[in-house]
Structure formats: C-alpha cells, structure tokens
Motif scaffolding. Structure first.
Motif, PDB file in Angstrom:
ATOM      1  N   LEU A  12       0.771  -1.195   0.032  1.00  0.00           N
ATOM      2  CA  LEU A  12       0.050   0.033  -0.105  1.00  0.00           C
ATOM      3  C   LEU A  12       0.862   1.098  -0.210  1.00  0.00           C
ATOM      4  N   MET A  13       2.122   1.096  -0.090  1.00  0.00           N
ATOM      5  CA  MET A  13       3.124   2.217  -0.092  1.00  0.00           C
ATOM      6  C   MET A  13       2.558   3.513  -0.953  1.00  0.00           C
ATOM      7  N   PRO A  14       2.482   3.057  -2.151  1.00  0.00           N
ATOM      8  CA  PRO A  14       2.106   4.245  -3.254  1.00  0.00           C
ATOM      9  C   PRO A  14       1.116   5.035  -2.726  1.00  0.00           C
ATOM     10  N   TYR A  15      -0.103   4.487  -2.246  1.00  0.00           N
ATOM     11  CA  TYR A  15      -1.288   4.808  -1.835  1.00  0.00           C
ATOM     12  C   TYR A  15      -1.134   5.903  -0.437  1.00  0.00           C
ATOM     13  N   LEU A  16      -0.351   5.460   0.258  1.00  0.00           N
ATOM     14  CA  LEU A  16      -0.078   6.149   1.402  1.00  0.00           C
ATOM     15  C   LEU A  16       0.884   7.292   1.202  1.00  0.00           C
ATOM     16  N   VAL A  17       1.760   7.286   0.467  1.00  0.00           N
ATOM     17  CA  VAL A  17       2.533   8.435  -0.241  1.00  0.00           C
ATOM     18  C   VAL A  17       1.680   9.339  -0.653  1.00  0.00           C
ATOM     19  N   PHE A  63       6.143  20.125   5.537  1.00  0.00           N
ATOM     20  CA  PHE A  63       5.775  19.496   4.114  1.00  0.00           C
ATOM     21  C   PHE A  63       7.052  19.220   3.519  1.00  0.00           C
ATOM     22  N   LEU A  64       7.940  20.184   3.264  1.00  0.00           N
ATOM     23  CA  LEU A  64       9.125  19.688   2.591  1.00  0.00           C
ATOM     24  C   LEU A  64      10.300  18.671   3.348  1.00  0.00           C
ATOM     25  N   CYS A  65      10.126  18.996   4.814  1.00  0.00           N
ATOM     26  CA  CYS A  65      10.945  17.794   5.735  1.00  0.00           C
ATOM     27  C   CYS A  65      10.320  16.742   5.543  1.00  0.00           C
ATOM     28  N   GLY A  66       8.812  16.445   5.591  1.00  0.00           N
ATOM     29  CA  GLY A  66       8.322  15.215   5.427  1.00  0.00           C
ATOM     30  C   GLY A  66       8.551  14.674   3.923  1.00  0.00           C
ATOM     31  N   ASP A  67       8.517  15.535   2.918  1.00  0.00           N
ATOM     32  CA  ASP A  67       8.678  14.885   1.686  1.00  0.00           C
ATOM     33  C   ASP A  67      10.340  14.423   1.488  1.00  0.00           C
ATOM     34  N   ALA A  68      11.183  15.011   2.248  1.00  0.00           N
ATOM     35  CA  ALA A  68      12.550  14.526   2.245  1.00  0.00           C
ATOM     36  C   ALA A  68      12.814  13.338   2.784  1.00  0.00           C
ATOM     37  N   LEU A  69      12.060  12.984   3.894  1.00  0.00           N
ATOM     38  CA  LEU A  69      12.150  11.696   4.520  1.00  0.00           C
ATOM     39  C   LEU A  69      11.443  10.613   3.510  1.00  0.00           C
ATOM     40  N   LEU A  70      10.559  11.105   2.711  1.00  0.00           N
ATOM     41  CA  LEU A  70      10.071   9.970   1.872  1.00  0.00           C
ATOM     42  C   LEU A  70      11.138   9.835   0.472  1.00  0.00           C
ATOM     43  N   VAL A  71      11.870  10.602   0.447  1.00  0.00           N
ATOM     44  CA  VAL A  71      12.633  10.257  -0.843  1.00  0.00           C
ATOM     45  C   VAL A  71      13.330   8.950  -1.059  1.00  0.00           C
ATOM     46  N   PHE A  72      13.841   8.369  -0.194  1.00  0.00           N
ATOM     47  CA  PHE A  72      14.432   6.969  -0.252  1.00  0.00           C
ATOM     48  C   PHE A  72      13.445   5.812  -0.071  1.00  0.00           C
ATOM     49  N   ARG A  73      12.027   6.409  -0.102  1.00  0.00           N
ATOM     50  CA  ARG A  73      11.086   5.274  -0.255  1.00  0.00           C
ATOM     51  C   ARG A  73      10.551   5.349  -1.582  1.00  0.00           C
ATOM     52  N   VAL A  74      10.270   6.626  -2.138  1.00  0.00           N
ATOM     53  CA  VAL A  74       9.557   6.734  -3.393  1.00  0.00           C
ATOM     54  C   VAL A  74      10.685   6.665  -4.636  1.00  0.00           C
ATOM     55  N   HIS A  87      17.325  14.555  -1.554  1.00  0.00           N
ATOM     56  CA  HIS A  87      17.198  14.585  -0.061  1.00  0.00           C
ATOM     57  C   HIS A  87      17.648  15.678   0.506  1.00  0.00           C
ATOM     58  N   GLY A  88      18.989  15.923   0.331  1.00  0.00           N
ATOM     59  CA  GLY A  88      19.566  17.154   0.843  1.00  0.00           C
ATOM     60  C   GLY A  88      19.237  18.372   0.493  1.00  0.00           C
ATOM     61  N   VAL A  89      18.705  18.620  -0.997  1.00  0.00           N
ATOM     62  CA  VAL A  89      18.295  19.676  -1.603  1.00  0.00           C
ATOM     63  C   VAL A  89      16.949  20.108  -0.775  1.00  0.00           C
ATOM     64  N   LEU A  90      16.062  19.091  -0.465  1.00  0.00           N
ATOM     65  CA  LEU A  90      14.746  19.389  -0.011  1.00  0.00           C
ATOM     66  C   LEU A  90      15.033  19.864   1.367  1.00  0.00           C
ATOM     67  N   HIS A  91      15.954  19.242   2.192  1.00  0.00           N
ATOM     68  CA  HIS A  91      16.265  19.816   3.498  1.00  0.00           C
ATOM     69  C   HIS A  91      16.820  21.172   3.559  1.00  0.00           C
ATOM     70  N   ILE A  92      17.789  21.425   2.542  1.00  0.00           N
ATOM     71  CA  ILE A  92      18.149  22.847   2.701  1.00  0.00           C
ATOM     72  C   ILE A  92      17.093  23.840   2.133  1.00  0.00           C
ATOM     73  N   LEU A  93      16.269  23.694   1.314  1.00  0.00           N
ATOM     74  CA  LEU A  93      15.019  24.433   0.986  1.00  0.00           C
ATOM     75  C   LEU A  93      14.322  24.617   2.314  1.00  0.00           C
ATOM     76  N   ALA A  94      14.099  23.591   2.971  1.00  0.00           N
ATOM     77  CA  ALA A  94      13.156  23.441   4.223  1.00  0.00           C
ATOM     78  C   ALA A  94      14.002  24.605   5.092  1.00  0.00           C
ATOM     79  N   ILE A 218       5.005   5.218   6.773  1.00  0.00           N
ATOM     80  CA  ILE A 218       5.893   4.857   5.579  1.00  0.00           C
ATOM     81  C   ILE A 218       7.412   4.668   6.002  1.00  0.00           C
ATOM     82  N   VAL A 219       8.020   5.374   6.769  1.00  0.00           N
ATOM     83  CA  VAL A 219       9.557   5.647   7.098  1.00  0.00           C
ATOM     84  C   VAL A 219       9.865   4.422   7.669  1.00  0.00           C
ATOM     85  N   THR A 220       9.031   3.954   8.829  1.00  0.00           N
ATOM     86  CA  THR A 220       9.481   2.905   9.579  1.00  0.00           C
ATOM     87  C   THR A 220       9.007   1.654   9.236  1.00  0.00           C
TER      88      THR A 220
END
Length: 251
Positions: A12-17, A63-74, A87-94, A218-220
């Motif tokens: 179900l990961m795509p639907y949860l994302v 929002f951006l921090c949460g999306d950065a955590l999803l990068v390695f799943r998506v 991952h790093g770019v999203l965090h620096i933008l945040a 999702i992350v855990t």
C-alpha cells in the motif's frame, strides 16, 4: 499495480505516499486560507509580518521536511547519489524557508515590543530548529563529503534516520502548541465557543498530526526500504571483501 512494485513487496505504500501529499497540500492550503481570511494576509513590513512565520514553518519544517524523508522510499530505481542529492536539497530548502519564518517572527516581536522566547512553543521550536541545522550539517559531512569510512556511515545512519523522523514529529508538536497559543491570544473570549476560525485552526492541527503519522508509518516500515541497485550491492560486497577479508561467496 506494476509487477515490479509487487515483487518489491511495497503493498500500500504508493497509496499512502499519495495520501501524505494530499494531506500536505491540504495543510498548506488551510494555513494560507486561515492567515488570509482571518489574520489579514501577508506583509513583511506591516502588522501581517507575523503571518509569514506560520506559513514558512509549515511549508519548510513540515511539508518539505516530510517529503525529504520519503525520498528514499519513493525513488527506488534512481542512483543512490541522485537520491541523496534530492534528499539534501529538500532539506536545505526547508532550512532556508524556515529561517525566513523565524526572522519574521523575531522582527515582528521587536516592532511590537513583545518578549521573545518565553513560551513552551518558542522553546521547543528553537530547540527543534537548532537540532535540525546540526542534523543537516552532520548528514552532509557523513554522506556527501569524501573520505568518511563506510563503517562510520553505517553506524551513523540509524541515528540519522531516527533524528530526522523525531525532528519532524517535534516540529508538528511545536506547530500544535503555536496554533493553540495563537488562538488563545487572538480569541481569548470566543475560542471556547467554537467560532469558525477556531474550528478551522483545530482542523489544521488534526491534519498536521495525520500528515506526520502517515510519514512516520511509511518511513518505519522495514520492508519498504529502498533496495540497493545491483551495482551498489556489488560495490558494497567488494568493499567488505577489501576491508574485512570476507569472500564474496560467503553468506
């Protein structure tokens, strides 16, 4: 569903994302609506400068921090280097957007002669933001700069993942404290009567919690980790062979 996704057992990961993104956009939309319709909109020089603070913090630290955590799943089939860069770019933008929000509220307090750093919201907020900066710096040093040993990266990685998720949840807790504080200050006599603004802000708080819980779930999930690409797995085996004297054929 794509056969490759089934083989990877992501269920179900795509639907949860997708649900997390719907929740994230809803949080941003409600934050903007609340501040525009009930708090006078946005301005850097006028009394509405305060409103820049909650909008930037929700956009950046949530929002951006949460999306950065999803990068390695998506992004499961892109190179690890490209995924790390995103991952790093999203965090620096945040980080940058959140810094704008923090500057805005400090400047607003100074103009209005309001004391800084007296509430639990401000204490938790500045602690979370400081740890977020340190987390980004340590992550950059450990995973982007050359020369850091593979063993050190492996030891640091679980802590890095734990701190990343903890900081997101801490940010959401800070937001909930801030929303409650703002309502009690702005509607001291009416908040308990459930006015339209109070209902909207309470709904925003629930959506923030839902966003954080979906991201955390999702992350855990261990089975949803990004699998190493064949070339990355081969490189890891070769590295262990060179450094630990293991045979590539050993289990």
């Amino acid at each position: 569903m794509d056969d490759s996704l089934v083989r990877e057992n992501i269920g179900l990961m795509p639907y949860l994302v997708a649900a997390s993104q719907i929740l994230g956009v809803a949080v941003l939309a409600i934050t903007g609506t609340w501040l525009s319709q009930y708090r006078g909109g946005f301005s850097w020089d006028g009394p509405e400068q305060f409103n820049v603070h909650p909008l930037c913090m929700v956009l950046g630290m949530v929002f951006l921090c949460g999306d950065a955590l999803l990068v390695f799943r998506v992004f499961r089939h892109e190179t690890k280097k490209a995924t790390k860069i995103l991952h790093g770019v999203l965090h620096i933008l945040a980080l940058i957007i959140s810094l704008v929000g923090i500057i805005a509220v400090f400047q607003y307090h100074k103009k209005k002669n309001i004391n800084d750093m007296y509430s639990l919201h401000s204490w938790l907020g500045i602690t979370t933001f400081t740890l977020y900066i340190l987390q980004w710096i340590l992550g950059f040093v450990m995973f982007f700069l050359p020369g850091v040993g593979f063993a050190y990266k492996n030891r640091f990685k679980p802590l890095h993942v734990f701190l990343g998720l903890s900081l997101l949840l801490s940010t959401i807790a800070t937001c909930l404290l801030g929303l409650t504080e703002k309502m009690l200050f702005s509607l001291p006599d009416d908040y308990s009567k459930l006015p339209a603004e109070g209902v909207l802000v309470n709904s925003l708080g629930l959506l923030l919690v839902a966003f954080g819980l979906v991201i955390a779930y999702i992350v855990t999930r261990e089975e949803w980790r990004r699998p190493p690409l064949p070339e990355e797995q081969a490189l890891s085996i070769d590295f262990r062979t060179l450094t630990q004297g293991e045979s590539p054929t050993e289990p």
